[in-house]
Structures are given as C-alpha cells and as structure tokens.
Design an enzyme around this catalytic site. Structure first.
Site, PDB file in Angstrom:
ATOM      1  N   LYS A  18      -3.018   8.722  -2.867  1.00 28.32           N
ATOM      2  CA  LYS A  18      -2.792   7.324  -2.757  1.00 28.32           C
ATOM      3  C   LYS A  18      -1.202   7.143  -2.498  1.00 28.32           C
ATOM      4  CE  LYS A  18      -3.339   2.735  -2.261  1.00 28.32           C
ATOM      5  NZ  LYS A  18      -3.558   2.267  -0.847  1.00 28.32           N
ATOM      6  N   ASN A  51       2.570  10.946  -0.785  1.00 28.78           N
ATOM      7  CA  ASN A  51       2.474   9.875   0.379  1.00 28.78           C
ATOM      8  C   ASN A  51       3.341   8.810  -0.170  1.00 28.78           C
ATOM      9  OD1 ASN A  51       1.876   7.334   1.380  1.00 28.78           O
ATOM     10  ND2 ASN A  51       0.731   8.528   2.790  1.00 28.78           N
ATOM     11  N   CYS A 110       1.831   0.873   6.560  1.00 23.91           N
ATOM     12  CA  CYS A 110       0.806  -0.033   6.164  1.00 23.91           C
ATOM     13  C   CYS A 110       0.685  -1.359   6.639  1.00 23.91           C
ATOM     14  CB  CYS A 110       1.092  -0.003   4.596  1.00 23.91           C
ATOM     15  SG  CYS A 110       0.000  -1.100   3.689  1.00 23.91           S
ATOM     16  N   LYS A 160       3.546   8.933   8.938  1.00 25.45           N
ATOM     17  CA  LYS A 160       2.288   8.240   9.442  1.00 25.45           C
ATOM     18  C   LYS A 160       2.394   7.104  10.141  1.00 25.45           C
ATOM     19  CE  LYS A 160      -2.245   7.346   7.038  1.00 25.45           C
ATOM     20  NZ  LYS A 160      -2.960   7.354   6.079  1.00 25.45           N
TER      21      LYS A 160
HETATM   22  C1  SIN Z   1      -3.326  -0.511   1.433  1.00 23.11           C
HETATM   23  O1  SIN Z   1      -2.999  -0.100   0.343  1.00 23.11           O
HETATM   24  O2  SIN Z   1      -3.326  -1.693   1.816  1.00 23.11           O
HETATM   25  C2  SIN Z   1      -3.686   0.409   2.457  1.00 23.11           C
HETATM   26  C3  SIN Z   1      -2.493   1.540   2.882  1.00 23.11           C
HETATM   27  C4  SIN Z   1      -2.205   1.781   4.282  1.00 23.11           C
HETATM   28  O3  SIN Z   1      -3.151   1.198   5.136  1.00 23.11           O
HETATM   29  O4  SIN Z   1      -1.356   2.537   4.499  1.00 23.11           O
END
Ligand code: SIN
Length: 313
Positions: free
Chosen positions: A45, A99, A130, A164
């Site tokens: 994550k 990440n 994000c 990304k």
């Molecule tokens: C999130 O934590 O909101 C999702 C992460 C992402 O889509 O990069």
C-alpha cells in the site's frame, strides 16, 4: 520451461506477475492464501511522508464489474513503514517494490531518499495518480511536473523507479513520454478511473468522499487501450494493470505491449490468483511454443486500414 524473466530497464523480475499496491496490504494479510515464492513482485500500500487517516467512510462500493474506492491513502507514514514493515516484507521470498506518494516534488524526493537506504528493495513505484486526495497528489496530470518529479527522485535514489500514471487525462502519451524523459525505468498503466456511486432514493452519494477511483474488470478495455497507445508511441517498459482476473487477461496486456502486469481488485475475491498465474503462464507459453515471455510483448497486429492508435511524440 519458458523463460519468464523480465527486464524493465534496471528493474529485473523473475516473472511478470506482480500484485498491485492497495490490494495486498503489507503482505502479512495474504500469507494464508498466497505462495509468495511464485509472485514476480509485491507492491505494498502507498506510504506518505506523514501518517494519514484517509477519507471518511464508506470508502468502498461495489459497482457493475468493478469496485469504487476512496481510501484517501490511509497509512501510518514512511517512518512507521520503515520501522514495522520493511524487514518483514524484504524477508519474503519475493521482490518488494515500495509505493510512495508525496504532496509535492520535495516530499517525493524525501520519501525516495529514505527508501534508498534499503537496497534490498527491488524498486520504488511513485504513486503520482491517486484520485482520492485533494491538494496536488495527482502529479501525473501534467507532463512538466511528471518529468520534474522523476528527475528529482532519480538524482537521490538509486533504486529502479516506476511511475504509476492516471488515466484521468486527455493525452496519456505525453505524460508517459515525460516520465521516460525524467528517468523512469517503467510506467504503471493505469491507476483508477474517477467515478461516483449514487443512492438515488436518499439523494446521496454513497462514498463518504463522494468521488472515488474505479477498478476491476469494468476498466480493462480502458487500461488496454492506454497500454496500446503508450506502447506504440513511447520507448519505456510498461506494467499493465486494470481488471486482470485470469490468464487470458494477462496475455491481452502482454500482447498489447505491457512487459509485466499487476493483479489488483481480483485479489480481493480470488486471493490466490496472482501466485497461480506464473505457473499457468509458463504452461501456456510452452503450449504456444514461445520460449521467452518477452517474445510476445507488443505483438498485437493492427489492421492496415486502421491508423496507429497514437502518433510518436
Ligand atoms: C486511495 O488510497 O485512495 C487509493 C490509492 C490510489 O488510487 O492511488
């Protein structure tokens, strides 16, 4: 036995099947379901400089063939990640690609510098995309910012760097080209598509943060289209992600031009999928008489009558 090894510039993997950030926790959660020794890599994550509580609930909602999430980068911050998770993660029989997400270029650099102290990491994926955090976390909507962040991170971090990118832009090709110019070893295509889910009876949005990012099989055609476009136009290895839930999906991404893939949403409903796919891929390539997985990357044949999906930049 087909050769499944892949090289994405400085990032070398034993096979092209990775698990996507945000869908695999910090790996401990998956121990009971997944044979880590089979995976090409784990991307935990996203971690930010400071701890984040994330967005108000509800944070996820199931949609037709998809999942809408607005987690908001809930995490304990880089120092806790280093203190509590890196040793465990890098002790696994599997390459680990950390990440990170920064609010600005400086934060990305600090995060990458901290991770540079851990050469046992296989690489760093920069979450420049994000959709669920306000205040400048979606860097990859602007080619200049994308290039600058990559160049600044490359200067301070010797690990392989992956950018990304978001599909929520008009011209993904120019963003991918900027990432390549900035020094990215590879690009991950794609992060989630912005969406909203509505409870019309209550006249309310379902997610606490209203908008969220759509993932899962619903977005596979969009992800494939973007992989095709970037593969045609930019010289940079691609890691494809978006709705992969079986071996045929993997093959579609490889043929479209991805050198590796990430399994995301499917891990929530089939946790063992990612660790089964390398064996299945091996068997399929043997059956097809393909000696090296790399030999099928980008072999999609476009009809002559159709213009190339995207001009070179
Ligand atoms: C999130 O934590 O909101 C999702 C992460 C992402 O889509 O990069």
């Amino acid at each position: 036995m087909a050769d499944l090894t892949v090289e994405l510039n400085r990032l070398k993997l034993r096979n092209p099947i990775l698990v996507a950030s945000g869908t695999f926790g910090y790996a401990k959660e998956a121990t009971a379901f997944v044979d880590f020794s089979q995976l090409g890599g784990i991307i935990p994550k996203t971690v930010t400089l400071l701890p984040r509580e994330g967005n108000p609930p509800p944070r996820t909602v199931e949609t037709s063939c998809g999942l809408l999430n607005s987690i908001g980068l809930d995490n304990d911050g880089i120092d806790t990640f280093i203190e509590k998770h890196i040793d465990y993660l890098t002790s696994l029989d599997c390459p680990i690609i950390a990440n990170v997400a920064g609010h600005n270029a400086e934060e990305f650099v600090v995060l990458a510098e901290k991770l540079n102290a851990f050469p046992q990491l296989a690489g760093v994926e920069l979450n420049m995309s994000c959709p669920n955090v306000s205040g400048g976390v979606d860097f990859a909507t602007n080619p200049d910012m994308t290039r600058q962040v990559l160049a600044a991170v490359r200067e301070k971090c010797n690990l392989p760097i992956i950018a990304k990118l978001t599909p929520n832009v008009t011209n993904i090709v120019e963003i991918a080209a900027a990432a390549a110019e900035g020094g990215a070893d590879a690009v991950t295509l794609i992060n989630t598509l912005m969406g909203v889910a509505i409870d019309w009876r209550r006249r309310k949005p379902i997610l606490g943060n209203v908008f969220g990012g759509l993932s899962g099989p619903a977005i596979k055609p969009v992800a494939l289209r973007i992989v095709c476009q970037v593969a045609q136009a930019v010289e940079i290895p691609i890691i494809g992600v978006g709705g992969i839930q079986n071996l045929d999906d993997v093959m579609e991404f490889l043929v479209a031009g991805a050198s590796a893939v990430q399994i995301g949403t499917a891990s929530f409903y089939t946790p063992g999928l990612a660790s089964r796919l390398p064996g299945e891929l091996n068997e399929l390539l043997d059956h097809e008489g393909v000696a090296r997985v790399n030999d099928i990357v980008g072999t999609l044949q476009y009809p002559n009558s159709v213009p190339a999906p995207c001009a070179k930049v």
